[in-house]
Design a protein around this motif. Sequence first.
Motif, PDB file in Angstrom:
ATOM      1  N   PHE A   5      -7.758 -29.184 -28.182  1.00 50.10           N
ATOM      2  CA  PHE A   5      -7.315 -29.489 -29.445  1.00 50.10           C
ATOM      3  C   PHE A   5      -6.267 -30.351 -29.675  1.00 50.10           C
ATOM      4  N   GLY A   6      -6.542 -31.364 -29.355  1.00 48.11           N
ATOM      5  CA  GLY A   6      -5.137 -32.260 -29.662  1.00 48.11           C
ATOM      6  C   GLY A   6      -5.519 -33.642 -29.082  1.00 48.11           C
ATOM      7  N   GLU A  11       2.531 -32.921 -38.043  1.00 49.22           N
ATOM      8  CA  GLU A  11       1.636 -33.628 -39.027  1.00 49.22           C
ATOM      9  C   GLU A  11       0.151 -33.832 -38.684  1.00 49.22           C
ATOM     10  N   PRO A  12      -0.628 -32.664 -38.704  1.00 47.89           N
ATOM     11  CA  PRO A  12      -1.865 -32.617 -38.260  1.00 47.89           C
ATOM     12  C   PRO A  12      -2.971 -33.896 -38.364  1.00 47.89           C
ATOM     13  N   TYR A  59      -4.894 -36.314 -36.349  1.00 48.73           N
ATOM     14  CA  TYR A  59      -6.101 -36.454 -36.082  1.00 48.73           C
ATOM     15  C   TYR A  59      -6.601 -38.055 -36.199  1.00 48.73           C
ATOM     16  N   LEU A  60      -5.757 -38.900 -36.971  1.00 48.84           N
ATOM     17  CA  LEU A  60      -6.290 -40.323 -36.903  1.00 48.84           C
ATOM     18  C   LEU A  60      -5.940 -41.022 -35.925  1.00 48.84           C
ATOM     19  N   SER A  61      -5.102 -40.459 -34.818  1.00 51.89           N
ATOM     20  CA  SER A  61      -5.231 -41.107 -33.545  1.00 51.89           C
ATOM     21  C   SER A  61      -6.361 -41.475 -32.873  1.00 51.89           C
ATOM     22  N   GLN A 120      -1.054 -28.098 -45.095  1.00 50.96           N
ATOM     23  CA  GLN A 120      -1.823 -28.887 -44.286  1.00 50.96           C
ATOM     24  C   GLN A 120      -3.401 -28.901 -44.597  1.00 50.96           C
ATOM     25  N   LEU A 121      -3.881 -27.672 -44.814  1.00 50.22           N
ATOM     26  CA  LEU A 121      -5.403 -28.022 -45.253  1.00 50.22           C
ATOM     27  C   LEU A 121      -5.646 -28.493 -46.217  1.00 50.22           C
ATOM     28  N   HIS A 122      -4.753 -28.501 -47.434  1.00 49.35           N
ATOM     29  CA  HIS A 122      -4.875 -29.256 -48.528  1.00 49.35           C
ATOM     30  C   HIS A 122      -4.956 -30.615 -48.337  1.00 49.35           C
TER      31      HIS A 122
END
Lengths: 477, 95, 477
Positions: free
Chosen positions: A121-122, A408-409, A413-415, B30-32
């Motif tokens: 996950f990452g 900043e998940p 994710y956009l990477s 974050q989920l938002h």
Amino acid sequence: MELNQLTAHELLVRLKSGSVASEAVQEALYARIEKVDSKINAYVRRADFRKNDAVNKKQGLLFSLPVTVKDNICTEGLNTECCSKILAGFCPPYEATVISKLKKAGAEIFPLKANMDEFAFGSSTENSCFGPTHNPWNLGCVPGGSSGGSAAAVAADEAIWALGSDTGGSIRQPASFCGVVGLKPTYGRVSRFGLIAFASSLDQIGPITKDVEDAAILTQAISGYDPNDSTSVDQDVPDYLKSLTKDIKGLRVGIPKEYFVEGMDSEVKSVIEQAVNKLKTLGASVKEVSLPHTEYAVPVYYIIATAEASSNLARFDGVQYGYRAKSDNLIEMYKRTRAEGFGDEAKRRIILGTFALSHGYYDAYYLRALKVRTLIKQDFDRVFAEFDCIAAPTSPTPAFKLGERASEPLKMYLSDIYTISVNLAGIPAISIPCGFTKDKLPVGLQIMAGSFNEEMLFRVAHTFEQNTEWHKIKSSL
Amino acid sequence: MAIDNETIRHVAHLARIDLQAKELERLHVQLHEILGFIDKISNLNIEDVLPASHILPISNVLREDIPHTSLTPERALENAPSKKGNFFSVPKIIE
Amino acid sequence: MIYQTVIGLEVHLQLSTKTKAFCGCIIDFGRAPNTCVCPICLGFPGTLPVYNKEALNSAIKVALAFNCQIQEHTKFDRKNYFYPDLPKNYQISQYDLPLSRNGYLYIYRDNKPKRIGITRIHLEEDAGKLIHEDGQSLVDFNRAGIPLIEIVSEPDLFSPQEAFDYLTNLKSIIEYLDVSDCDMEKGSLRCDANISLRKAGSLELGVKTELKNMNSFKGVKDALSFEVGRQAELLDRGGDMVQETRLWDAEKGVTVSMRTKEGAKDYRYFPDPDLTRFHINQDMIERLRLKLPELPQEKLQRFMKEYSLSEYDAKILVSSKEDARFSEECIRIYPGKDKKLMVNWLIGPLLSEANSRKVKISELNITNDELISLIGFVERGEISGLSAKGVLSQMIDSGKSARELIIESNLLQVSDTEELSKIIESVILENTKSVDDFRSGKTNALMFLVGQVMKKSSGKANPKIVGQLLSRRLTDA
């Protein structure tokens, strides 16, 4: 040149002729690890490690050449923990099919496992319970992820070659960040048995190597039908070495216009443009194509992948193996074990995936995502009806700074924006070194082909590589 | 689609994950954000599209009804955090 | 208030394949805990399921026997919930594309058939077993992964007795197919019931309760009967029915409300990405249809026609597959002209011997040759029907032959007229009044005199011959 700096095919020639002993290769690797891995952290559980008493002298194609294995691929008798506290101490009483195949081909399984983002996950290898891996080109940068340990080890000559796993770019993106070759095979080409699942419909094991020829050899060794994996395809594996032709004259190469839009680093853009020009000068016919549903790939991926993950990771509950929190009440034991055993990103994805499948949201999220996945696959089908392959960047940026995206998940994710579609469509893709930024950070060129057309990838990648010098440049570590 | 704390709490319960109040707050934010991004797919017209639950064109994968060698109980239980005799042991089930 | 009872049943049936549903562990009851387990059925990380071909064939056979439509497209889904007997914390089951739908079977009330709809029959896997101790629960996974089918009936059953009959017929059909032990005590057949009451004449269904924990067909009937009373009383009082799960306590004879784990809407079903879809074509169905044995209903019709049996007699003989086979063999090889005599023995003395021993006719310790030999003695008038029943009982107990026992117990009837005449003379002398009565036209007196002769011969005289001799003697004089 030290033995550990050689490619696998270079070493195989020497091992075959007897000019090099397999023990010497292992020794060279251990010496290198000793020297640099405290800075890189490509390998995990180094403190518990005891060297192999003796390298088993094996004949076979691969002459006891050691293969580095990511920590989510089951190795019998060797801990496999997915770099997660929840699998602390887990030693599988079985091994992955790829491991059996490698052993059968005469390879040695390197006794240290490669670092990774917890459960894959990452995109930075920062989500490891053993601490982050550092990029050999710049220790302040991430190596990419989730197979960051495998890619960094190969780039830093701490491994001859390695296995990674790729669910949304986890082989190709770190290969690109570390300046090495990484291939995600067609879904169903390589058995998933023994790969600890992240998202079952997307996961594939693949090679991370120093050059394309090594990638072809390693792919050859691990590919093929496995009756223990219902999603493994019963189709002959071609001789991939025959694809290393150094000739791409007349090949039709598509450049997806949706991959060259906002968010792309300008240096990466110009490096990729030069690489595309190189393909042209080598005789390929290059044309712009459209993959219209590209912008939906990341959202679709984060629904499907997390939904499957939420279910795949339910088994980590402290009952049969791994970590268990103390409690005299079952439900509380479950909840605490999972709260303490999983890292933040794992918890985030499990909760997101559980939500996407939950009552009242299934149709809006999961079912809808499956339908858009169909559209994404159709985009590729249309292009491959007219083109032999697609060339694109592997990642919109070079390796980013450690910690930069950790909180900043969504940004993280956009990477994976350029790699995810390939997994959704089930097709194969390879990332090869194609240049550097001004800061000496590697950039990867991604080549995609139709299902079960790995031969096309090897042909194009090898031709490009043999006509450039990028793969020969080593980090100054 | 918006997600509220109650939903996150329920989902975390289904997933059997204890969430601290602070964690819950952070997750909410974050989920938002993530869901706001994901909601992009709701714009597409996909009425007639078939869902790709399986990307492979293969079907009817079956195995013959032939026994294999099972694990010994020692091997089966060697990773167990808690066991009693040949059994795995778990804390009392209180619903 | 008058209510109509509405019942639907869910039957879970373990298929008696050699190995489990998704791995090659053998199925064997009574083994030591956790000895029939492997990484796959233990749900160890990285392992993958591959479905058992025999289980699919058996399930299709059941679906055909219950007149279901086999669905062309079917797939496995995951049903997600946490429980320690569930190794992966999801059960592989089927949700929206079950193996088959729309079947039926008949039950009989007052010899009239009633058709009971079967909503669906689908595939799934069994869970492990829990043993609860002080402060802990112990888990044995030997049962985990055994192939199950679930047979869901329509709410077409209107009384506990109908539910009982449905189960009896269902079991009989499954036994004929030879695909399951069907043993409720062993747990290879399990039954949950949904029951609700509605105002007589109303079409709307009432609020239902789900009943669990019944471990015999009688238990199902008793639990349903209790529930009819409980719900009627509650409704009469104007109480509110809640939808709930209740457990049957066989000892106390009551149902008890059970706090439910996850509600049905929290199961988060989604297609299992580790398993492919199944396309079941007409060829495959027809091949299996040809393998179906003669089923109870067909056998019943044939027995009635071929052996001129009444429906009542035929039904008794076909209710068990083994009994039907035994009986048919007896009837077939019986040399006498009147096959009815053999049938009467089967459904008369033999059945009552079986009932008093709580076994099937076919499980009695007697071969069909021996049975025919015994009947031969009766037909030839060598022993009386009454003593033959005694001999039958002894044959079953001792395993001795009919001849042996008849000779041992000196049971052969006296048909020797000379010997009988002597007894008759003495009876006439001792019973002058009855002799006079007979002669004056009271024919009943002859029966009395025959009885006296029988008594004097200790029951060994052949009553038919005695009657003939006596009446000749008395009318002659």
